[in-house]
Design a protein around this motif. Structure first.
Motif, PDB file in Angstrom:
ATOM      1  N   ALA A 176       0.834  -1.206   0.000  1.00 40.84           N
ATOM      2  CA  ALA A 176       0.000   0.000   0.000  1.00 40.84           C
ATOM      3  C   ALA A 176       0.870   1.257   0.000  1.00 40.84           C
ATOM      4  N   ALA A 177       2.019   1.183   0.652  1.00 44.94           N
ATOM      5  CA  ALA A 177       2.901   2.354   0.738  1.00 44.94           C
ATOM      6  C   ALA A 177       3.471   2.739  -0.618  1.00 44.94           C
ATOM      7  N   THR A 178       3.454   1.819  -1.590  1.00 46.06           N
ATOM      8  CA  THR A 178       3.978   2.123  -2.928  1.00 46.06           C
ATOM      9  C   THR A 178       2.912   2.710  -3.839  1.00 46.06           C
ATOM     10  N   LEU A 179       1.657   2.760  -3.373  1.00 44.34           N
ATOM     11  CA  LEU A 179       0.557   3.210  -4.212  1.00 44.34           C
ATOM     12  C   LEU A 179      -0.010   4.535  -3.742  1.00 44.34           C
ATOM     13  N   SER A 180      -0.622   5.239  -4.660  1.00 47.19           N
ATOM     14  CA  SER A 180      -1.449   6.388  -4.315  1.00 47.19           C
ATOM     15  C   SER A 180      -2.812   5.872  -3.865  1.00 47.19           C
ATOM     16  N   SER A 181      -3.457   6.599  -2.982  1.00 48.98           N
ATOM     17  CA  SER A 181      -4.792   6.208  -2.541  1.00 48.98           C
ATOM     18  C   SER A 181      -5.812   6.285  -3.675  1.00 48.98           C
ATOM     19  N   ASN A 182      -5.417   6.896  -4.810  1.00 52.17           N
ATOM     20  CA  ASN A 182      -6.292   7.000  -5.979  1.00 52.17           C
ATOM     21  C   ASN A 182      -5.988   5.954  -7.046  1.00 52.17           C
ATOM     22  N   ASP A 183      -5.021   5.062  -6.776  1.00 48.08           N
ATOM     23  CA  ASP A 183      -4.646   4.055  -7.760  1.00 48.08           C
ATOM     24  C   ASP A 183      -5.651   2.910  -7.699  1.00 48.08           C
ATOM     25  N   ARG A 184      -6.804   3.134  -8.288  1.00 44.52           N
ATOM     26  CA  ARG A 184      -7.931   2.223  -8.121  1.00 44.52           C
ATOM     27  C   ARG A 184      -7.655   0.825  -8.655  1.00 44.52           C
ATOM     28  N   VAL A 185      -7.033   0.743  -9.817  1.00 49.47           N
ATOM     29  CA  VAL A 185      -6.795  -0.559 -10.442  1.00 49.47           C
ATOM     30  C   VAL A 185      -5.929  -1.438  -9.553  1.00 49.47           C
ATOM     31  N   ARG A 186      -4.830  -0.900  -9.033  1.00 50.62           N
ATOM     32  CA  ARG A 186      -3.897  -1.721  -8.258  1.00 50.62           C
ATOM     33  C   ARG A 186      -4.420  -1.986  -6.845  1.00 50.62           C
ATOM     34  N   ILE A 187      -5.206  -1.072  -6.295  1.00 50.02           N
ATOM     35  CA  ILE A 187      -5.821  -1.327  -4.993  1.00 50.02           C
ATOM     36  C   ILE A 187      -6.783  -2.504  -5.101  1.00 50.02           C
ATOM     37  N   ILE A 188      -7.621  -2.478  -6.132  1.00 46.73           N
ATOM     38  CA  ILE A 188      -8.574  -3.574  -6.339  1.00 46.73           C
ATOM     39  C   ILE A 188      -7.831  -4.886  -6.575  1.00 46.73           C
ATOM     40  N   ARG A 189      -6.791  -4.855  -7.415  1.00 49.00           N
ATOM     41  CA  ARG A 189      -6.042  -6.069  -7.722  1.00 49.00           C
ATOM     42  C   ARG A 189      -5.383  -6.640  -6.466  1.00 49.00           C
ATOM     43  N   ALA A 190      -4.786  -5.790  -5.640  1.00 44.51           N
ATOM     44  CA  ALA A 190      -4.113  -6.269  -4.429  1.00 44.51           C
ATOM     45  C   ALA A 190      -5.102  -6.901  -3.461  1.00 44.51           C
ATOM     46  N   LEU A 191      -6.272  -6.293  -3.295  1.00 45.57           N
ATOM     47  CA  LEU A 191      -7.291  -6.866  -2.414  1.00 45.57           C
ATOM     48  C   LEU A 191      -7.851  -8.160  -3.002  1.00 45.57           C
ATOM     49  N   GLU A 192      -7.989  -8.210  -4.320  1.00 40.35           N
ATOM     50  CA  GLU A 192      -8.467  -9.422  -4.980  1.00 40.35           C
ATOM     51  C   GLU A 192      -7.508 -10.580  -4.731  1.00 40.35           C
ATOM     52  N   VAL A 193      -6.206 -10.323  -4.883  1.00 41.60           N
ATOM     53  CA  VAL A 193      -5.206 -11.363  -4.655  1.00 41.60           C
ATOM     54  C   VAL A 193      -5.236 -11.826  -3.204  1.00 41.60           C
ATOM     55  N   PHE A 194      -5.314 -10.877  -2.273  1.00 43.90           N
ATOM     56  CA  PHE A 194      -5.315 -11.248  -0.853  1.00 43.90           C
ATOM     57  C   PHE A 194      -6.538 -12.093  -0.503  1.00 43.90           C
ATOM     58  N   LYS A 195      -7.694 -11.703  -1.002  1.00 39.73           N
ATOM     59  CA  LYS A 195      -8.930 -12.397  -0.630  1.00 39.73           C
ATOM     60  C   LYS A 195      -9.060 -13.764  -1.310  1.00 39.73           C
ATOM     61  N   THR A 196      -8.415 -13.948  -2.466  1.00 38.44           N
ATOM     62  CA  THR A 196      -8.502 -15.233  -3.161  1.00 38.44           C
ATOM     63  C   THR A 196      -7.375 -16.186  -2.775  1.00 38.44           C
ATOM     64  N   SER A 197      -6.214 -15.638  -2.430  1.00 43.26           N
ATOM     65  CA  SER A 197      -5.072 -16.506  -2.105  1.00 43.26           C
ATOM     66  C   SER A 197      -4.778 -16.571  -0.616  1.00 43.26           C
ATOM     67  N   GLY A 198      -5.294 -15.601   0.142  1.00 39.71           N
ATOM     68  CA  GLY A 198      -5.011 -15.579   1.566  1.00 39.71           C
ATOM     69  C   GLY A 198      -3.653 -15.011   1.911  1.00 39.71           C
ATOM     70  N   ARG A 199      -2.954 -14.485   0.911  1.00 39.37           N
ATOM     71  CA  ARG A 199      -1.609 -13.940   1.130  1.00 39.37           C
ATOM     72  C   ARG A 199      -1.508 -12.561   0.488  1.00 39.37           C
ATOM     73  N   PRO A 200      -0.771 -11.642   1.113  1.00 36.46           N
ATOM     74  CA  PRO A 200      -0.595 -10.300   0.519  1.00 36.46           C
ATOM     75  C   PRO A 200       0.120 -10.385  -0.812  1.00 36.46           C
ATOM     76  N   ILE A 201      -0.212  -9.459  -1.699  1.00 35.85           N
ATOM     77  CA  ILE A 201       0.415  -9.447  -3.016  1.00 35.85           C
ATOM     78  C   ILE A 201       1.918  -9.201  -2.911  1.00 35.85           C
ATOM     79  N   SER A 202       2.344  -8.491  -1.875  1.00 40.22           N
ATOM     80  CA  SER A 202       3.780  -8.235  -1.695  1.00 40.22           C
ATOM     81  C   SER A 202       4.547  -9.522  -1.452  1.00 40.22           C
TER      82      SER A 202
END
Length: 330
Positions: A176-202
């Motif tokens: 999250a620290a590498t993103l802007s709070s307005n970076d909608r595409v990557r925020i959604i993608r990171a949450l999608e990965v976490f919720k489907t894999s159970g692990r942070p995208i980092s």
């Protein structure tokens, strides 16, 4: 954008009619990565390097991959390219989502293809995630769930994107620290990965392997004094409006592009859309685009300061850049 000229072209003294000395590529595979904030002059520098060392450019700008979105993304025109081949421009429809993993796959193929033809690959752009992916790898696109993604977007529309960004900060603060709070595409993608894999995208990022392990690379980030960079950005945006950004947006709408499509998420397009809908004056749209572009340049600078192995070089030191490339090829 026909006829547009750049002060950087004059500074770098690009002359397509001359025949500069060509360097014979060494047996060790090698490519150049040329990053920098928007408006600093990456394209002009890359074209000069390509003329001097028989190179070809690979685009690493996440907005310039979309067909038809030309003026607002600052694509190099055929006149500006001066005969240098440019790759990975216009490779996606503006309605489709284009991922960093897809870029990684295509860019790695292009690096190998260009090198195999005895040319120098030049990866040029300011999208930090794309460049990081090419240099260090990116986990394969698993954990996709269109339904979940749609629910996350709906949630953002109900409670605000700031709430989703805060959620990402809670589950993956380092990413999250590498993103802007307005970076909608990557925020959604990171949450999608976490919720489907159970692990942070980092965590997925840390387990990846470089896609070009046999290649050496020279990594340069072009810099410029902040005041001058912002002046150039403001002038560049004004030039985009003069060159027909408004007409470009009208054409895209007429061709059936929905305002919510990925292509229209590029900086400035939403402001022009608001102007065309009569929601803001044209002057406000221009000022908003200038402000957002300056803010984006600031985020690019912050991102690349954290990237290891990059030499930060003032854009005015063109001869130094050429010498660094020559030393790597000698």
């Amino acid at each position: 954008m026909k006829g547009r000229s750049s002060p950087l072209s004059r500074r770098w003294k690009v002359n397509p009619d001359r025949s500069p000395p060509r360097m014979k590529l060494s047996a060790s595979p090698f490519f150049v990565v040329l990053g920098g904030p928007t408006g600093v002059g990456k394209s002009s520098a890359a074209i000069e390097i390509a003329h001097r060392f028989d190179g070809e450019v690979i685009n690493a700008d996440s907005r310039q991959i979309y067909r038809g979105f030309d003026i607002g993304t600052g694509k190099v025109t055929p006149e500006e390219a001066k005969g240098i081949p440019h790759h990975l421009y216009d490779v996606a429809d503006g309605r489709e989502r284009f991922s960093a993993f897809r870029f990684l796959t295509l860019a790695a193929e292009k690096v190998r293809e260009i090198h195999a033809r005895g040319k120098l690959p030049l990866v040029v752009g300011g999208t930090g995630l794309y460049i990081r992916a090419l240099l260090h790898g990116l986990f394969e696109e698993t954990g996709t769930d269109p339904g979940l993604r749609a629910r996350l977007v709906q949630k953002a529309e109900e409670v605000g994107w700031g709430a989703l960004y805060a959620e990402l900060q809670g589950v993956d603060p380092s990413y999250a620290a590498t993103l802007s709070s307005n970076d909608r595409v990557r925020i959604i993608r990171a949450l999608e990965v976490f919720k489907t894999s159970g692990r942070p995208i980092s965590e997925h990022f840390r387990e990846t392997r470089p896609p070009l392990p046999e290649f050496r690379s020279l990594k340069i980030f072009l810099t410029q004094a902040r005041e001058e960079l912002y002046r150039r950005i403001d002038a560049r945006v004004e030039e985009m409006f003069r060159q027909g950004l408004e007409e470009e947006v009208r054409r895209l709408l007429q061709e059936g592009y929905d305002p919510s499509c990925p292509g229209f998420q590029s900086i400035g397009y939403r402001d022009v859309l608001e102007f065309l809908r009569g929601e803001t004056p044209k002057s406000v749209a221009l000022e908003n685009m200038q402000r957002l572009t300056r803010n984006y340049a600031k985020r690019q600078i912050v991102w690349f300061k954290k990237e290891k192995g990059f030499l930060h070089l003032p854009v005015s030191q063109g001869e130094t850049l050429l010498r660094l490339v020559q030393e790597e090829l000698s």
